[in-house]
Scaffold this motif. Sequence first.
Motif, PDB file in Angstrom:
ATOM      1  N   GLU A  44       0.808  -1.214   0.000  1.00  0.00           N
ATOM      2  CA  GLU A  44       0.000   0.000   0.000  1.00  0.00           C
ATOM      3  C   GLU A  44       0.846   1.271   0.000  1.00  0.00           C
ATOM      4  O   GLU A  44       0.355   2.333  -0.363  1.00  0.00           O
ATOM      5  N   GLY A  45       2.095   1.192   0.421  1.00  0.00           N
ATOM      6  CA  GLY A  45       2.961   2.353   0.454  1.00  0.00           C
ATOM      7  C   GLY A  45       4.085   2.169   1.452  1.00  0.00           C
ATOM      8  O   GLY A  45       4.085   1.223   2.253  1.00  0.00           O
ATOM      9  N   PRO A  62      -2.188   1.135   8.669  1.00  0.00           N
ATOM     10  CA  PRO A  62      -3.581   0.826   8.310  1.00  0.00           C
ATOM     11  C   PRO A  62      -3.655  -0.429   7.441  1.00  0.00           C
ATOM     12  O   PRO A  62      -2.896  -0.568   6.483  1.00  0.00           O
ATOM     13  N   TYR A  63      -4.548  -1.338   7.784  1.00  0.00           N
ATOM     14  CA  TYR A  63      -4.736  -2.533   6.970  1.00  0.00           C
ATOM     15  C   TYR A  63      -6.072  -2.530   6.232  1.00  0.00           C
ATOM     16  O   TYR A  63      -6.328  -3.394   5.382  1.00  0.00           O
ATOM     17  N   ALA A  64      -6.938  -1.573   6.549  1.00  0.00           N
ATOM     18  CA  ALA A  64      -8.224  -1.422   5.860  1.00  0.00           C
ATOM     19  C   ALA A  64      -8.632   0.039   5.968  1.00  0.00           C
ATOM     20  O   ALA A  64      -8.090   0.800   6.782  1.00  0.00           O
ATOM     21  N   ALA A  65      -9.577   0.430   5.147  1.00  0.00           N
ATOM     22  CA  ALA A  65     -10.044   1.813   5.176  1.00  0.00           C
ATOM     23  C   ALA A  65     -10.731   2.117   6.503  1.00  0.00           C
ATOM     24  O   ALA A  65     -11.335   1.226   7.118  1.00  0.00           O
ATOM     25  N   ARG A 196      -5.274 -10.963   5.454  1.00  0.00           N
ATOM     26  CA  ARG A 196      -4.990 -10.741   4.033  1.00  0.00           C
ATOM     27  C   ARG A 196      -3.864  -9.711   3.860  1.00  0.00           C
ATOM     28  O   ARG A 196      -3.047  -9.821   2.938  1.00  0.00           O
ATOM     29  N   TRP A 197      -3.818  -8.701   4.749  1.00  0.00           N
ATOM     30  CA  TRP A 197      -2.693  -7.766   4.737  1.00  0.00           C
ATOM     31  C   TRP A 197      -1.387  -8.517   4.970  1.00  0.00           C
ATOM     32  O   TRP A 197      -0.377  -8.249   4.297  1.00  0.00           O
ATOM     33  N   VAL A 198      -1.387  -9.431   5.896  1.00  0.00           N
ATOM     34  CA  VAL A 198      -0.198 -10.231   6.169  1.00  0.00           C
ATOM     35  C   VAL A 198       0.206 -11.026   4.928  1.00  0.00           C
ATOM     36  O   VAL A 198       1.397 -11.104   4.585  1.00  0.00           O
TER      37      VAL A 198
END
Length: 528
Positions: A44-45, A62-65, A196-198
Amino acid sequence: MSPLKSRVTALAAAVVGAALTTTALAPAADASERPLPTRVVTAEGPVQGAVTGAVRTFQGIPYAAPPTGERRWKKPAAVRPWSATLDARAPRSACAQPTDQPISIAGGGSEDCLYLNVTTPAGRSARPRPVIVWIHGGSFAYGDGASYGAAKLAAARQGAVVVTVDYRLGVFGFLTAPGLRAPANLGLLDQQAALRWVARNAAAFGGDPGNVTLMGQSGGGYSVCAQLVSPGARGLFHKAIVQSAGCVGPDGSFTRAQAEDQGEAVVAAALGDGTEDVDSRLRALPTADLVEASASGHDGYRPVVDGEVVPEAPAEAIAAGRFARVPVLHGSTRDEMSGLAGMDELMTGRPLTAEGYAEKVTNQFGADAPAVLAEYPVERYPAPGAALSAVLTDSEWSTAALDTQRALARHTSVYAYEFAEASAPYFRGVPRPASFSLGTGHMTDLAYLFENELFEPLDGAQEELSDTAIGYWSRFASTGRMNGPGLPAWRRFTDDGRYVQRLASGDIGRTDFAAGHHYAFWKRLASS
C-alpha cells in the motif's frame, strides 16, 4: 462467556496497573549481521519504523479503510494507497469501547482504528521468518493490540514477525440488531482483512506468508476458534494458538436470536422505544452515544452464527471435524478463576468461610451442590477460597479445555499445556488475598509472553520460564512442533494419550490434567 467467566475477566479488569514492564530480550538470531532497514515498502505504500535493541517495530499501519462515516457497520474495505512515507513509529487509536472498567483503553478509542503493529528481529535471516498474528482478548468489547509488546517473542531463538491487530469491538464490531442493515461479525471480518494484509506484506518485513500462526487469548482465543471454522479465513493461516478459550464449550458464540436479543436492548438504549428508521437513526448517532448505549461488561458480544462468516457454532463444527485442520497449540491456566474466588476477601477484608463456600456452591450448582461439595471438600484445600477457585476453574474452564483438545486431536496435530506457576505475576499495585495463593489465574500467563504494563515484573525464575515458554511458542510457529534444542520434551496430545505439558518455574513436564481438574466427575455430572 458465561457470567462466571465474565466476572473473573471483570476482576482482571478491575485490578489493572499502569507502569511499563521491562523484559530482557533474548539475542536476535542474526544480530551479528547488518541490520535490516527501518523503512519498508508495503503493497500500500512505504512505512518508517524504528529499531529498539534487538527488534524493529512498525506501529499504526492501516490494513483497511477507516470504518467511519458512511462505512460504519460495513465490511472492511481496501485502504487507499499512499506514496509519501508513513510514520509508523507510534501506535494509532484503539477501537472505540466503553470506559467503565480499568481494562478499557484510556480515552475510549475511536471508530478509525483498523491498524496493526509489526515487530521483527533487527538482524537479517537467510530464510523468511514465521509470522505470528496476535488477536487480543477483552470479551469482544475492550482492549487493543499495541498494549502487547512483542519484542521478546520476535527476538526469540527461532525469530518471528509478530503482528498485533486492532479490530472493531462491541457495538461497532459485533452488534446484530433488528432494523440494523449490517453484516454480522464485522470484528471477525476485520481480523480476516488483517490476515490478508499479512499475506500481501509479510515478505516485505522478512516474514513468510506461507507460514502464519493465528494466536489469541480469552476473547482473542474464541476469535481463533471462530476463524478455524470460518470459510473466509481458510488458507490465511497455517497454525493456531488458542489460550484460555474452550472452542468446544458453551461460550464461543451467539445464535442469531441471542445476538438480536442483546442488540434490541442496545437499540432501545440508543433510540428509545421507537422501531422506525432504526438503521438511519443509529448511523446518525455520534460514536460516544453509541458506546454509552452499548452493552458493556463482558457478556454482551460474541461471534454470531450467521451462516456466512460463522456458518455454525464453533463448538459444533470442531466437535464434528468441520474446521481448518491446521496444527493447534491449546491450553489454559491452572487457576483460571482464582481472581474471582478471592474477590470477596479483597472487597470485604475477610477470608471466605467454609459456610460461605458451601453457600456459593449451592447458589451456582443447585441440586448438584452436594455432589460438588463431596468432590471438593473444603478441608482438602488451604482455604475455602482455594476450594472455590478449584470448583469454578474446573467446571467453567478446564473441562472445556480438555474437551476441545480431544475434539481437535481427532482431526489434526495438537499440543496441550497448562500454565501452573504457584505464584504468577499479578496485576500491578493490587493486593492479593491473604488466605490462599492465586497461582496462575486468567490472563496472567500473558506476563510470560509479552511486555505488557498490566503485570508485575518477572523474577529470575519466572524469566527462565518466560524464555522457555517463548522458545516453545516460537518453535511451534516455525515448525508446528514443540520440541527443539534446549527445550524439555513435549509430546503431542492424542485422544487416548492426552499428554498435557505443565509449565511452571523449575517444573516442566507432563501433568495429569484430567485427574488434577476432576474431569471425570464433571463429565458424569453433565450426563446425569
